[in-house]
Design a protein around this motif. Structure first.
Motif, short mmCIF file in Angstrom:
data_model
loop_
_atom_site.label_atom_id
_atom_site.label_comp_id
_atom_site.label_asym_id
_atom_site.label_seq_id
_atom_site.Cartn_x
_atom_site.Cartn_y
_atom_site.Cartn_z
N PRO A 293 -10.56 57.13 47.20
CA PRO A 293 -9.55 56.26 46.60
C PRO A 293 -10.15 55.08 45.83
CG PRO A 293 -9.70 55.91 48.98
CD PRO A 293 -10.56 57.09 48.68
N GLU A 294 -11.43 54.77 46.06
CA GLU A 294 -12.02 53.66 45.29
C GLU A 294 -12.24 54.05 43.83
OE1 GLU A 294 -13.46 55.51 47.55
OE2 GLU A 294 -15.65 55.46 47.49
N PHE A 295 -12.16 55.34 43.52
CA PHE A 295 -12.37 55.80 42.14
C PHE A 295 -11.06 56.15 41.46
CE2 PHE A 295 -16.23 57.12 44.47
CZ PHE A 295 -17.17 56.44 43.73
N ASP A 296 -11.10 56.14 40.11
CA ASP A 296 -10.04 56.77 39.30
C ASP A 296 -10.61 58.07 38.79
OD1 ASP A 296 -7.89 55.14 39.50
OD2 ASP A 296 -8.51 53.82 37.86
N TRP A 297 -9.76 59.03 38.58
CA TRP A 297 -10.30 60.32 38.13
C TRP A 297 -9.31 61.07 37.25
CZ3 TRP A 297 -6.97 63.95 39.85
CH2 TRP A 297 -6.26 63.69 41.06
N VAL A 298 -9.83 62.10 36.60
CA VAL A 298 -9.01 62.98 35.77
C VAL A 298 -9.60 64.38 35.88
CG1 VAL A 298 -10.33 62.40 33.70
CG2 VAL A 298 -8.07 63.38 33.44
N ARG A 299 -8.73 65.37 35.88
CA ARG A 299 -9.24 66.76 35.94
C ARG A 299 -9.54 67.23 34.53
NH1 ARG A 299 -7.19 69.45 41.01
NH2 ARG A 299 -8.24 71.28 40.16
N ALA A 300 -10.63 68.02 34.43
CA ALA A 300 -10.98 68.52 33.09
C ALA A 300 -11.80 69.79 33.23
CB ALA A 300 -11.78 67.47 32.32
N LYS A 301 -11.80 70.57 32.17
CA LYS A 301 -12.56 71.83 32.15
C LYS A 301 -13.85 71.64 31.38
CE LYS A 301 -9.10 75.56 32.29
NZ LYS A 301 -8.24 74.89 33.25
N VAL A 302 -14.92 72.27 31.89
CA VAL A 302 -16.21 72.20 31.18
C VAL A 302 -16.12 73.01 29.89
CG1 VAL A 302 -18.65 72.80 31.30
CG2 VAL A 302 -17.47 71.94 33.34
N VAL A 303 -16.54 72.41 28.75
CA VAL A 303 -16.55 73.18 27.50
C VAL A 303 -17.96 73.34 26.93
CG1 VAL A 303 -14.17 72.72 26.80
CG2 VAL A 303 -15.96 71.11 26.17
N GLY A 304 -18.89 72.51 27.40
CA GLY A 304 -20.24 72.69 26.86
C GLY A 304 -21.21 71.71 27.47
N GLU A 305 -22.48 71.99 27.30
CA GLU A 305 -23.48 71.04 27.80
C GLU A 305 -24.63 70.93 26.80
OE1 GLU A 305 -24.88 72.60 31.57
OE2 GLU A 305 -23.88 74.47 31.06
N GLU A 306 -25.27 69.75 26.84
CA GLU A 306 -26.34 69.48 25.90
C GLU A 306 -27.45 68.84 26.70
OE1 GLU A 306 -25.33 67.56 21.90
OE2 GLU A 306 -26.23 65.92 23.00
N PHE A 307 -28.66 69.38 26.58
CA PHE A 307 -29.77 68.86 27.38
C PHE A 307 -30.65 67.98 26.51
CE2 PHE A 307 -28.30 72.57 29.58
CZ PHE A 307 -28.23 72.11 30.89
N THR A 308 -30.83 66.76 26.93
CA THR A 308 -31.68 65.84 26.18
C THR A 308 -32.67 65.24 27.16
OG1 THR A 308 -30.03 64.16 26.58
CG2 THR A 308 -29.99 65.21 24.43
N GLY A 309 -33.88 65.77 27.17
CA GLY A 309 -34.93 65.23 28.03
C GLY A 309 -34.53 65.30 29.50
N ALA A 310 -34.55 64.16 30.17
CA ALA A 310 -34.32 64.13 31.60
C ALA A 310 -32.84 64.20 31.95
CB ALA A 310 -34.93 62.87 32.20
N MET A 311 -32.00 63.92 30.95
CA MET A 311 -30.57 63.87 31.21
C MET A 311 -29.86 65.03 30.51
SD MET A 311 -29.97 61.06 32.97
CE MET A 311 -28.43 60.21 32.66
N ALA A 312 -28.66 65.33 31.03
CA ALA A 312 -27.82 66.31 30.35
C ALA A 312 -26.49 65.66 30.05
CB ALA A 312 -27.62 67.53 31.24
#
Lengths: 359, 272
Positions: A293-312
């Motif tokens: 409950p401390e967070f706000d959230w929204v539901r969503a569908k994954v559409v793509g990913e992009e990898f940049t170095g250590a992070m995605a």
């Protein structure tokens, strides 16, 4: 700030026929700062630079350099050398003759000229190419010649019009640090026009973001990144999730995807008024179960990913079609089902949200 | 071309075709060249013996020398003046945008498309009206009208290869408009300017019809050739023809070397 201003744009407007390229620009450029003017093509950034160089005349308003109006000063009488996007090196002159050009135009004698140009070649580490033709140089070497050619007159200000756009990625990064070091050593003002966010944020002390001839925001990279002023800026940076909606009676933001709490310092927002909440993609997280409950959230569908170095960077889409993005490390991502179409929760702490001052 | 895609027959055919085209163009000139060294009075096969007597005859004719002097005098002045005019017109096109520019360009490039007989007649009518016909200056004026468009076309092509930022860069570095012209535009256009000098001189050197109308007694060499032809059929024509051809070709080849040799480095500034 008055004593600190080297250049002042005072209500400057530029029209080309019926088209307004720059609308009522008020901007101060400080002595010794690295200022980047950023925006997509046609936003007025290059026109602004060209007005400062004297290559375009303002339709209205006044430009002052060192306190003096320069509207009527022809470009050859201003000391505002520019590094061109095309570099515009003279192909019929060799490297050192190119660098000498500005001194020759100022009536400096031949031996003095050669000496000063030679010093700059040395400084830019291109002395060995002094007698070469421009066509025999690589892209990076030409860049250095262009810089030396502009700096040889030791100006107070250097204008740069997307000078790195023709270079490949790794050379670009190297020239960025060359430019940054150069600006620090010389202590002069650099005005750098670019469409590239990474260039502007990497080098500049202050960044001006323009769109359709209007300044959207001026500030340090940090300020702009953390607290975008307008929706355009937030979208242009492409690193935030944007939720637009109406303030409900209980002080939350009611949007098409849900009710979200606003950060505590947003006391000024009145119920019924519209507001836009942005959350940085680095402060947004993913989960396959409903967050606490401390967070706000929204539901969503994954559409793509992009990898940049250590992070995605994961791109998702909500039920109403708006795009969300989340930046995350590989370890966290490995714990989640990441197939395209996968339903996930995107969540954040309400305190990490930022409400745009201009909805 | 890729070796795989070659067809030997097509290739041979094309080469033969090129050879035929060149033969068609150059055979008359070559014949004139051969007969100029022939001892026979009339051009006929089989050839007589090798002889330079016609060259001697031509060289000892004072009228030929007068014609040559006239031609050179006219050619030099025409080359300089029409190159200057052509450069000015081309620079105007490069630098400025204005209402009616298309019409301006069409008009500037028009003279070579007017039939020379009409141009010659018009020139004669006009120049005699202002008492300028029958002198060297008449030929000069007429030839400048014909040659300037060539000079303009050549310079315009070169300027179109120039990065338009170059001139602005010169201003930005402290060059006034005159200084930018002197240190940037002219050096950049130099190959074309010299090329235009040679081409316009060659055009003036060869031009016959208009010169015939307006030259009066101050005949240029091509007009003189016609005079010979009308009087008597003499191998001296072949001599003069060969001479004129060699001079013109030399000028054109110089121009070609200038225009193609240095054009290669032109786009280097903007590319890469």
């Amino acid at each position: 700030m008055q004593g600190n201003a080297l250049v002042t744009f005072d209500g400057v407007i530029k029209r080309f026929g019926g088209f307004v390229a720059v609308q009522k620009l008020d901007l101060e450029i400080h002595k010794g700062e690295f200022l980047a003017i950023m925006g997509s093509s046609g936003c007025g950034k290059t026109t602004t630079l060209r007005m400062l160089a004297g290559l375009e005349a303002p339709s209205e308003g006044e430009i002052r350099l060192g306190g003096k109006p320069i509207n009527d000063l022809p470009t050859w009488k201003r000391d505002t050398p520019m590094v061109w996007q095309s570099l515009a090196l003279f192909p019929f002159l060799n490297v050192i003759e190119n660098v000498e050009f500005a001194l020759k135009m100022r009536g400096v004698g031949a031996t003095e000229r050669r000496k000063r140009a030679g010093n700059w070649l040395e400084r830019m580490q291109i002395s060995e190419f002094a007698e070469r033709n421009i066509s025999q140089l690589s892209g990076g070497q030409r860049q250095r010649v262009a810089l030396a050619r502009s700096l040889v007159v030791e100006p107070e200000i250097l204008l740069l019009d997307e000078p790195l756009s023709a270079l490949d990625a790794h050379l670009k990064v190297r020239m960025q640090s060359v430019l940054q070091n150069l600006q620090r050593e010389l202590g002069i003002t650099f005005v750098y026009v670019t469409h590239s966010q990474s260039e502007a944020f990497a080098m500049a002390d202050r960044v001006v973001i323009m769109s359709k001839g209007v300044v959207e925001q001026v500030g340090s990279a940090q300020e702009i990144y953390r607290a975008p002023r307008t929706r355009f800026v937030a979208e242009f940076l492409g690193s935030s999730n944007i939720f637009a909606g109406q303030i409900a009676a209980d002080g939350t933001l009611s949007t098409s995807t849900g009710q979200y709490r606003l950060p505590r310092d947003m006391s000024g927002t009145r119920p019924k008024s519209t507001a836009t909440l942005v959350v940085l993609d680095t402060r947004s997280y993913l989960s396959s179960v409903e967050p606490g409950p401390e967070f706000d959230w929204v539901r969503a569908k994954v559409v793509g990913e992009e990898f940049t170095g250590a992070m995605a960077k994961i791109y998702l889409e909500t039920a109403d079609g708006s795009e969300l993005r989340v930046q995350s490390g590989y370890e966290e991502l490995a714990k989640l089902p990441m197939n395209t179409g996968q339903d996930l929760f995107v969540y954040w702490l309400p305190e990490d949200g930022h409400v745009l001052p201009i909805a | 071309m890729n070796d795989f895609n070659r067809n030997r027959f097509v290739e041979f055919g094309l080469r033969f075709y090129i050879l035929l085209s060149f033969a068609f163009v150059f055979a008359p000139i070559a014949a004139s060249f051969v007969f100029s060294f022939n001892s026979d009075r009339f051009p006929s096969i089989p050839l007589g013996s090798f002889s330079t007597e016609w060259y001697v005859a031509v060289a000892s004719d004072p009228l030929v020398w007068a014609g040559l002097r006239n031609t050179l005098f006219v050619g030099l002045i025409v080359a300089v003046v029409s190159t200057a005019i052509g450069f000015g017109a081309a620079y105007t096109d490069f630098r400025y945008r204005f209402f009616g520019k298309t019409a301006y360009l069409a008009l500037a490039l028009l003279p070579p498309t007017i039939p020379v007989v009409i141009l010659g007649l018009a020139m004669l009518a006009f120049l005699s009206r202002i008492n300028l016909s029958g002198q060297s200056i008449s030929v000069i004026i007429a030839h400048i009208v014909i040659c300037s468009p060539f000079a303009m076309a050549i310079t315009r092509l070169r300027l179109s290869q120039m990065d338009p930022d170059l001139e602005a860069a010169a201003w930005n570095l402290g060059a006034s408009e005159w200084a930018a012209m002197r240190y940037v535009i002219i050096p950049f256009a130099a190959p074309a300017i010299f090329g235009a000098l040679f081409i316009t001189m060659a055009v003036s050197f060869d031009e016959f019809a208009v010169a015939w109308f307006v030259s009066g007694l101050n005949e240029t060499l091509p007009v003189k050739v016609l005079g010979f032809l009308q009087g008597q059929v003499s191998p001296r024509i072949n001599v003069i023809g060969t001479f004129v051809f060699v001079i013109s070709m030399t000028l054109v080849i110089f121009a070609q070397l200038l225009l193609t040799g240095r054009a290669k480095d032109a786009p280097a500034a903007s590319n890469d």
